[in-house]
Design a protein around this motif. Structure first.
Motif, mmCIF file in Angstrom:
data_model
loop_
_atom_site.group_PDB
_atom_site.id
_atom_site.type_symbol
_atom_site.label_atom_id
_atom_site.label_comp_id
_atom_site.label_asym_id
_atom_site.label_seq_id
_atom_site.Cartn_x
_atom_site.Cartn_y
_atom_site.Cartn_z
ATOM 1 N N TYR A 1 -6.577 11.776 -50.614
ATOM 2 C CA TYR A 1 -6.353 12.685 -49.492
ATOM 3 C C TYR A 1 -5.034 12.256 -48.873
ATOM 4 C CZ TYR A 1 -6.904 15.310 -45.172
ATOM 5 O OH TYR A 1 -6.706 16.176 -44.133
ATOM 6 N N ALA B 1 -10.901 12.855 -44.381
ATOM 7 C CA ALA B 1 -11.217 11.971 -45.509
ATOM 8 C C ALA B 1 -12.616 11.394 -45.338
ATOM 9 C CB ALA B 1 -10.183 10.848 -45.594
ATOM 10 N N PHE C 1 -11.932 5.296 -48.053
ATOM 11 C CA PHE C 1 -10.660 4.807 -48.584
ATOM 12 C C PHE C 1 -10.939 3.706 -49.596
ATOM 13 C CE2 PHE C 1 -11.490 2.079 -44.936
ATOM 14 C CZ PHE C 1 -11.103 0.825 -45.348
ATOM 15 N N CYS D 1 -13.736 10.699 -56.932
ATOM 16 C CA CYS D 1 -12.866 10.657 -55.759
ATOM 17 C C CYS D 1 -11.471 11.121 -56.142
ATOM 18 C CB CYS D 1 -12.813 9.252 -55.164
ATOM 19 S SG CYS D 1 -12.164 7.977 -56.274
ATOM 20 N N PHE E 1 -6.618 6.949 -48.677
ATOM 21 C CA PHE E 1 -7.718 7.789 -48.217
ATOM 22 C C PHE E 1 -8.195 8.705 -49.336
ATOM 23 C CE2 PHE E 1 -5.878 6.462 -44.225
ATOM 24 C CZ PHE E 1 -7.007 6.269 -43.437
ATOM 25 N N LEU E 2 -9.502 9.022 -49.299
ATOM 26 C CA LEU E 2 -10.119 9.750 -50.406
ATOM 27 C C LEU E 2 -11.048 10.843 -49.910
ATOM 28 C CD1 LEU E 2 -11.386 6.586 -52.314
ATOM 29 C CD2 LEU E 2 -9.328 7.849 -52.894
ATOM 30 N N THR E 3 -11.254 11.824 -50.778
ATOM 31 C CA THR E 3 -12.379 12.734 -50.626
ATOM 32 C C THR E 3 -13.307 12.523 -51.818
ATOM 33 O OG1 THR E 3 -11.173 14.513 -51.750
ATOM 34 C CG2 THR E 3 -11.077 14.454 -49.338
ATOM 35 N N GLN F 1 -6.677 12.896 -40.592
ATOM 36 C CA GLN F 1 -7.154 12.428 -41.890
ATOM 37 C C GLN F 1 -8.380 11.536 -41.754
ATOM 38 O OE1 GLN F 1 -4.488 9.442 -43.914
ATOM 39 N NE2 GLN F 1 -3.225 9.779 -42.098
#
Length: 405
Positions: A368, A381, A384, A365, A353-355, A377
């Motif tokens: 997360y 987030a 992904f 990115c 998972f990413l922000t 999440q």
């Protein structure tokens, strides 16, 4: 109960496709009900769009050659033949000596090959002074320039977006042939679940997966026809699967697919004469996933953790649906550069998972991190990325595909 030899995500999808089928049937729906549906056939234009030469400005229809050299100081003088109200047609023809006024969107009359904007003209009684020269084709859309009759507008398998609805409306396509959504039964297993009417006591929790998986089904193009909540009981799970197979084309379970002593999904499938295709996928999160075939129908046991269940749906179930129905379920992806190193354990595909953030016009990115049991999440987030199972993480500065949530 032990896991069988684990397989890759691609292998899992291939095994389901080899041994299971989803029906490919069509139905006609109203245009206003077709958003998000996948086309069952190519859609061809039944008419030219536009079906006449159309002005893109308020102005005067002219023979472009006669306007050459026109300027404010030396205008070309044409006789006015009147105007064409929008939404009407005329048999009056434009000549090198005469012009007609046409509003934006109006029909350009025969003889004219260009439009002069009203700002570049002056009117004196029944004369029009053209103060700017225009080349052929200026300020108009030719018949069939947008869409020509017989042209492919949207291909089979395309999932309709709002802009597609606009295109079909312009073609008067009020009935749309779409893929009939395969039916799905969703079974949540666990002694820990409280019913919606119960208060949370004695360690009970709410069932999330029935709701999230049903929403994902609708989002993907599947039709959830029922959800069932059952205890960790072999007979209850077996009965729920049996009833699900009678009602639906695909059975999804959440929970009960691990290797614990009270995880009965595998045994229930075997008791019903099912063929276990895989038990365990080299993916994080979501390793304890079962894929099986019972009389040609897929039975997929997803992990009980809500995030793991949703990630396996977004990867395994969605890919199986896409390949079976040949529909182009959209995955909204962007390119982003990693700000930091992304750790990953080799030997398994990792859904990280990413922000996202933007700097100097570039998208970046960063991971997360959260426990796979925490559904928060999915709202915190923004997307992904999939880190290949052969990779030992990603170095900072790597450009990756981010699947937006």
């Amino acid at each position: 109960m032990k896991f069988l030899k684990t397989v890759s995500l691609d292998q899992a999808v291939n095994l389901l496709n080899q041994h299971c089928t989803l029906p490919r049937e069509n139905e006609m729906v109203k245009l206003e009900d077709s958003l998000g549906r996948c086309l069952f056939a190519d859609l061809l234009a039944s008419e030219d769009i536009p079906y006449y030469n159309r002005s893109t400005v308020d102005g005067y229809a002219v023979v472009s050659l006669t306007t050459q050299g026109a300027s404010e100081s030396i205008p070309v003088v044409l006789k006015s033949l009147g105007s064409i109200p929008i939404g009407t047609m005329t048999t009056t023809q434009v000549t090198p000596e005469a012009t007609l006024y046409v509003p934006t969107g109006g029909m350009v009359p025969q003889g004219a090959d260009a439009m002069v904007m009203i700002e570049d003209t002056r009117v004196l009684d029944d004369l029009v002074l053209i103060q700017k020269s225009v080349p052929p084709g200026s300020n108009l859309v030719l018949q069939g320039e947008d869409v020509a009759q017989g042209q492919l507008v949207l291909p089979k398998g395309h999932c309709l977006k709002s802009q597609d609805i606009a295109a079909l409306a312009s073609l008067n396509q009020l009935q749309v042939p779409v893929l009939k959504r395969p039916n799905v039964i969703i079974i949540s297993t666990g002694d820990e679940f409280a019913s919606p009417q119960e208060e949370l006591t004695d360690g009970k929790i709410r069932d999330i997966n029935s709701h999230s998986l049903a929403a994902l089904c609708r989002e993907t193009g599947l039709n959830p026809v029922g959800t069932t909540l059952v205890r960790d009981d072999l007979e209850e799970i077996r009965s729920a699967i049996r009833q699900g197979l009678d009602q639906a084309d695909l059975v999804l379970l959440s929970g009960g697919s691990s290797a614990g002593e009270r995880d009965y999904t595998k045994q229930a499938i075997l008791d019903l004469g099912g063929d276990i295709l895989f038990h365990g996928i080299r993916i994080k999160p979501g390793k304890p996933t079962i894929g099986a075939s019972i009389q040609g129908k897929a039975v997929i046991g997803l992990p009980g953790h809500p995030v793991s269940a949703m990630m396996l749906f977004k990867t395994l179930v969605t890919d199986f649906f896409r390949e079976q129905t040949r529909s182009q379920v959209p995955r909204v992806m962007v390119k982003a550069r990693t700000r930091v190193n992304f750790p990953s354990q080799p030997g398994r595909l990792t859904c990280q998972f990413l922000t996202l953030s933007e700097q100097d016009g570039e998208l970046f990115c960063q991971p997360y991190y959260s426990n796979s049991a925490l559904v928060s999440q999915l709202t915190q987030a923004q997307g992904f990325t999939l880190i290949p199972e052969e990779a030992e993480g990603l170095d900072a500065g790597t450009v990756v595909d981010v699947i937006l949530l």
